[in-house]
Design a protein around this motif. Structure first.
Motif, PDB file in Angstrom:
ATOM      1  N   ASP A   1       0.752  -1.536  -0.129  1.00  0.00           N
ATOM      2  CA  ASP A   1       0.119  -0.165   0.059  1.00  0.00           C
ATOM      3  C   ASP A   1       1.134   1.175   0.384  1.00  0.00           C
ATOM      4  O   ASP A   1       1.367   1.940   0.916  1.00  0.00           O
ATOM      5  CB  ASP A   1      -0.666   0.221   1.024  1.00  0.00           C
ATOM      6  N   PRO A   2       1.082   2.176  -1.201  1.00  0.00           N
ATOM      7  CA  PRO A   2       1.817   3.090  -1.279  1.00  0.00           C
ATOM      8  C   PRO A   2       1.226   4.710  -0.129  1.00  0.00           C
ATOM      9  O   PRO A   2       1.985   4.657  -0.104  1.00  0.00           O
ATOM     10  CB  PRO A   2       2.007   3.662  -2.721  1.00  0.00           C
ATOM     11  N   GLN A   3       0.058   4.377   0.230  1.00  0.00           N
ATOM     12  CA  GLN A   3      -0.290   5.659   0.848  1.00  0.00           C
ATOM     13  C   GLN A   3       0.301   5.182   2.640  1.00  0.00           C
ATOM     14  O   GLN A   3       0.422   6.337   2.722  1.00  0.00           O
ATOM     15  CB  GLN A   3      -1.650   5.396   0.729  1.00  0.00           C
ATOM     16  N   ARG A   4       0.441   3.827   2.865  1.00  0.00           N
ATOM     17  CA  ARG A   4       0.268   3.920   4.274  1.00  0.00           C
ATOM     18  C   ARG A   4       2.030   2.772   4.507  1.00  0.00           C
ATOM     19  O   ARG A   4       2.482   3.317   5.686  1.00  0.00           O
ATOM     20  CB  ARG A   4      -0.388   2.546   4.894  1.00  0.00           C
ATOM     21  N   SER A   5       2.564   2.823   3.644  1.00  0.00           N
ATOM     22  CA  SER A   5       4.541   2.725   3.969  1.00  0.00           C
ATOM     23  C   SER A   5       5.420   3.797   3.546  1.00  0.00           C
ATOM     24  O   SER A   5       5.135   4.242   2.581  1.00  0.00           O
ATOM     25  CB  SER A   5       4.054   1.096   3.008  1.00  0.00           C
ATOM     26  N   ARG A   6       6.151   2.908   4.387  1.00  0.00           N
ATOM     27  CA  ARG A   6       7.074   4.230   4.315  1.00  0.00           C
ATOM     28  C   ARG A   6       8.980   3.310   4.314  1.00  0.00           C
ATOM     29  O   ARG A   6       8.626   2.467   4.602  1.00  0.00           O
ATOM     30  CB  ARG A   6       7.203   5.291   5.452  1.00  0.00           C
ATOM     31  N   ARG A   7       9.040   3.947   2.998  1.00  0.00           N
ATOM     32  CA  ARG A   7      10.787   3.178   3.296  1.00  0.00           C
ATOM     33  C   ARG A   7      11.637   3.722   3.561  1.00  0.00           C
ATOM     34  O   ARG A   7      12.523   2.572   4.731  1.00  0.00           O
ATOM     35  CB  ARG A   7      11.278   4.231   1.645  1.00  0.00           C
ATOM     36  N   GLU A   8      11.262   4.050   5.382  1.00  0.00           N
ATOM     37  CA  GLU A   8      12.011   5.123   6.032  1.00  0.00           C
ATOM     38  C   GLU A   8      12.185   3.829   6.602  1.00  0.00           C
ATOM     39  O   GLU A   8      12.333   2.736   8.242  1.00  0.00           O
ATOM     40  CB  GLU A   8      11.590   6.076   7.173  1.00  0.00           C
ATOM     41  N   TYR A   9      10.825   4.102   7.401  1.00  0.00           N
ATOM     42  CA  TYR A   9      10.255   2.665   8.257  1.00  0.00           C
ATOM     43  C   TYR A   9      10.448   1.198   8.106  1.00  0.00           C
ATOM     44  O   TYR A   9      11.177   0.250   9.105  1.00  0.00           O
ATOM     45  CB  TYR A   9       8.496   2.503   8.785  1.00  0.00           C
ATOM     46  N   ALA A  10      10.593   0.830   6.848  1.00  0.00           N
ATOM     47  CA  ALA A  10      11.131  -0.368   6.678  1.00  0.00           C
ATOM     48  C   ALA A  10      12.997  -0.823   6.588  1.00  0.00           C
ATOM     49  O   ALA A  10      13.272  -1.605   7.658  1.00  0.00           O
ATOM     50  CB  ALA A  10      11.013  -0.735   4.880  1.00  0.00           C
ATOM     51  N   GLU A  11      13.382   0.576   6.569  1.00  0.00           N
ATOM     52  CA  GLU A  11      15.172   0.335   6.398  1.00  0.00           C
ATOM     53  C   GLU A  11      15.122   0.410   7.907  1.00  0.00           C
ATOM     54  O   GLU A  11      16.313  -0.610   8.356  1.00  0.00           O
ATOM     55  CB  GLU A  11      15.367   1.938   5.934  1.00  0.00           C
TER      56      GLU A  11
ATOM     57  N   GLY B   1      -6.467  -0.316  -7.868  1.00  0.00           N
ATOM     58  CA  GLY B   1      -5.942  -1.612  -8.171  1.00  0.00           C
ATOM     59  C   GLY B   1      -4.443  -1.436  -7.257  1.00  0.00           C
ATOM     60  O   GLY B   1      -3.679  -2.726  -7.575  1.00  0.00           O
ATOM     61  N   VAL B   2      -4.144  -1.122  -6.135  1.00  0.00           N
ATOM     62  CA  VAL B   2      -3.494  -2.304  -5.291  1.00  0.00           C
ATOM     63  C   VAL B   2      -3.851  -4.267  -4.761  1.00  0.00           C
ATOM     64  O   VAL B   2      -5.021  -3.241  -5.261  1.00  0.00           O
ATOM     65  CB  VAL B   2      -3.262  -1.114  -4.118  1.00  0.00           C
ATOM     66  N   PHE B   3      -2.837  -4.912  -5.117  1.00  0.00           N
ATOM     67  CA  PHE B   3      -3.770  -5.263  -4.512  1.00  0.00           C
ATOM     68  C   PHE B   3      -3.579  -6.334  -2.819  1.00  0.00           C
ATOM     69  O   PHE B   3      -2.592  -5.310  -2.163  1.00  0.00           O
ATOM     70  CB  PHE B   3      -2.573  -6.748  -5.108  1.00  0.00           C
ATOM     71  N   ALA B   4      -4.608  -6.727  -3.035  1.00  0.00           N
ATOM     72  CA  ALA B   4      -4.603  -6.789  -1.312  1.00  0.00           C
ATOM     73  C   ALA B   4      -4.232  -8.131  -0.655  1.00  0.00           C
ATOM     74  O   ALA B   4      -3.448  -8.841  -1.457  1.00  0.00           O
ATOM     75  CB  ALA B   4      -6.278  -7.838  -1.706  1.00  0.00           C
ATOM     76  N   TYR B   5      -3.904  -7.611   0.212  1.00  0.00           N
ATOM     77  CA  TYR B   5      -2.446  -9.027   1.590  1.00  0.00           C
ATOM     78  C   TYR B   5      -3.044  -9.905   1.024  1.00  0.00           C
ATOM     79  O   TYR B   5      -1.977 -10.878   0.959  1.00  0.00           O
ATOM     80  CB  TYR B   5      -2.946  -8.260   2.542  1.00  0.00           C
TER      81      TYR B   5
END
Ligand code: GLU
Ligand code: ZN
Length: 322
Positions: A56-66, A200-204
C-alpha cells in the motif's frame, strides 16, 4: 551424512519468514512475531526470510522498512537471502490474478470467471449486512456477483472497481500449531473477498499467498489476529495449486488496560527502547513473557534456541511491561 540423506534433508528444508508492513515503527508485538518465527525455523535448521509488505503506497514508508531492518540486526535476528519487497512484485500478482480469472468451476460454483468487479461502497455493504455480524467483520453479500450466464468481462470494465474472488459455501479446516483445529466457512465468514482494490493495489490475501508460496515458505508464524485469515489463504493456496504451509499463530501482547500493543504505543517502539535497554534484555523479557524461561533473564535469540518448543506457547494473550 550420506548422499541420500543429504538429498532428503534438502527436500524438507524448513522456511520461516517475517513479513512486516512498514507502516510504523517496529514495536514489541512485532519483535515477538519475528522472534518466534526465527526460533521455530532456526531450531529445525531452516531458513528465515524477510519480506517487506509495502503493497500500500499510501501507508508504507521506506524509512520504516529501513529502520525495521536495522532493528532486526540489532536484536540478533538475521534473515537469510535477499529481502523481498512486495511493491516490486505487481506483475507477479497480476499473473496469479489471471490464473484465478481462468478458473470456471469449483464445488458449487460454475462461472465464466472466479473473479469479478465490484463497485459497492463500504456503506452499501454495511447496509446489506446481516444483523448478527457484530464482531466488526464485514461479510460481502454478493451484490455484484455475476450469475452464471453473465457475459460480462471484468477486463473490459472501464469503471473503477475492486476485484472480488468467489468463495464456495463449504467448510475449510486446518490445524493451527497453537490454536488447534479451525473450521471456517468463507461464505459466512467474509463472503466473496477482495483480491485487488479499486485503486489497483493488490490485496494482502492474494499477495501473501503468492509470495509465501514462491519463497518456499513452509511455516507461517504470526500473531493470532490473522488466525482466521488463514482460511482465505488456504482457499487461495488450493486454487493456485500451491502446497499449504503449517500455520502457527501466537498470542498477542497486551498492555495493562488489556489493549493489544500497536504502532501507536510509541514507548514500545524498538527504536525508542534502544535508548535505555539492551537487545538481550528485550529478547529475554519476551522469552519470559511467552513462557520460554521461568524467570526474566538477559538472553540472545541464539541462547533461547535450545529452550524453544511450541508446547510452551499458550493461547492466552500476555501482558508485557518493561
Ligand atoms: N504484514 C502483516 C503485518 O505486518 C503480516 C502478514 C503475515 O504475517 O501474514 O501485520
Ligand atoms: Zn459489489
Amino acid at each position: 551424512m550420506s548422499r541420500k540423506s543429504k538429498v532428503e534433508s534438502r527436500k524438507q528444508t524448513i522456511v520461516g519468514r517475517f513479513a512486516p508492513s512498514p507502516t510504523g515503527e517496529m514495536h514489541l508485538g512485532n519483535v515477538l512475531a519475528a522472534l518466534l518465527s526465527w526460533l521455530s525455523a532456526k531450531q529445525q535448521g531452516g531458513l528465515w526470510r524477510l519480506r517487506i509488505e509495502d503493497l500500500d503506497p499510501q501507508r508504507s514508508r521506506r524509512e520504516y522498512a529501513e529502520q525495521l531492518m536495522r532493528d532486526l540486526e540489532w536484536l540478533g535476528l538475521p534473515w537469510d537471502g535477499e529481502v523481498v519487497w512486495q511493491s516490486e512484485r505487481t506483475e507477479v500478482y497480476e499473473q496469479y490474478l489471471n490464473q484465478l480469472a481462468s478458473i470456471r468451476e469449483i464445488r458449487g460454483i460454475r462461472t465464466d470467471s472466479l473473479i469479478y468487479p465490484c463497485t459497492c461502497t463500504r456503506n452499501e455493504i454495511l447496509a446489506a449486512q446481516a444483523p448478527h455480524e457484530s464482531d466488526g467483520r464485514i461479510v460481502y453479500p454478493g451484490t455484484c456477483r455475476p450469475n452464471r450466464l453473465s457475459t460480462f468481462d471484468f477486463r473490459l470494465s472501464t469503471k473503477k472497481a475492486a476485484t472480488r474472488l468467489m468463495v464456495p459455501d463449504e467448510q475449510i479446516e486446518y490445524t493451527d500449531r497453537v490454536y488447534g483445529l479451525q473450521t471456517v466457512n468463507l461464505a459466512t465468514h467474509c463472503g466473496d473477498f477482495i483480491v485487488r482494490r479499486s485503486d489497483g493495489v493488490f490485496a494482502y490475501q492474494l499477495a501473501v499467498v503468492v509470495d509465501d508460496a514462491l519463497m518456499g515458505v513452509t511455516e507461517i508464524v504470526r500473531g493470532r489476529d490473522l488466525l482466521l485469515s488463514a482460511a482465505q489463504q488456504i482457499y487461495l493456496y488450493r486454487l493456485l495449486g500451491f502446497p499449504v504451509p503449517q500455520f502457527c499463530h501466537h498470542p498477542l501482547l497486551i498492555n495493562e488496560a488489556g489493549q493489544r500493543l500497536c504502532k501507536r504505543d510509541q514507548s514500545l517502539a524498538v527504536s525508542a527502547m534502544r535508548q535505555h535497554i539492551t537487545a538481550p534484555e528485550i529478547i529475554g523479557l519476551l522469552a519470559y513473557t511467552i513462557g520460554l524461561t521461568p524467570t526474566r533473564e538477559v538472553l540472545t535469540p541464539e541462547q533461547i534456541l535450545p529452550l524453544f518448543t511450541w508446547s510452551k506457547i499458550g493461547q492466552q494473550d500476555l501482558c508485557c511491561s518493561l
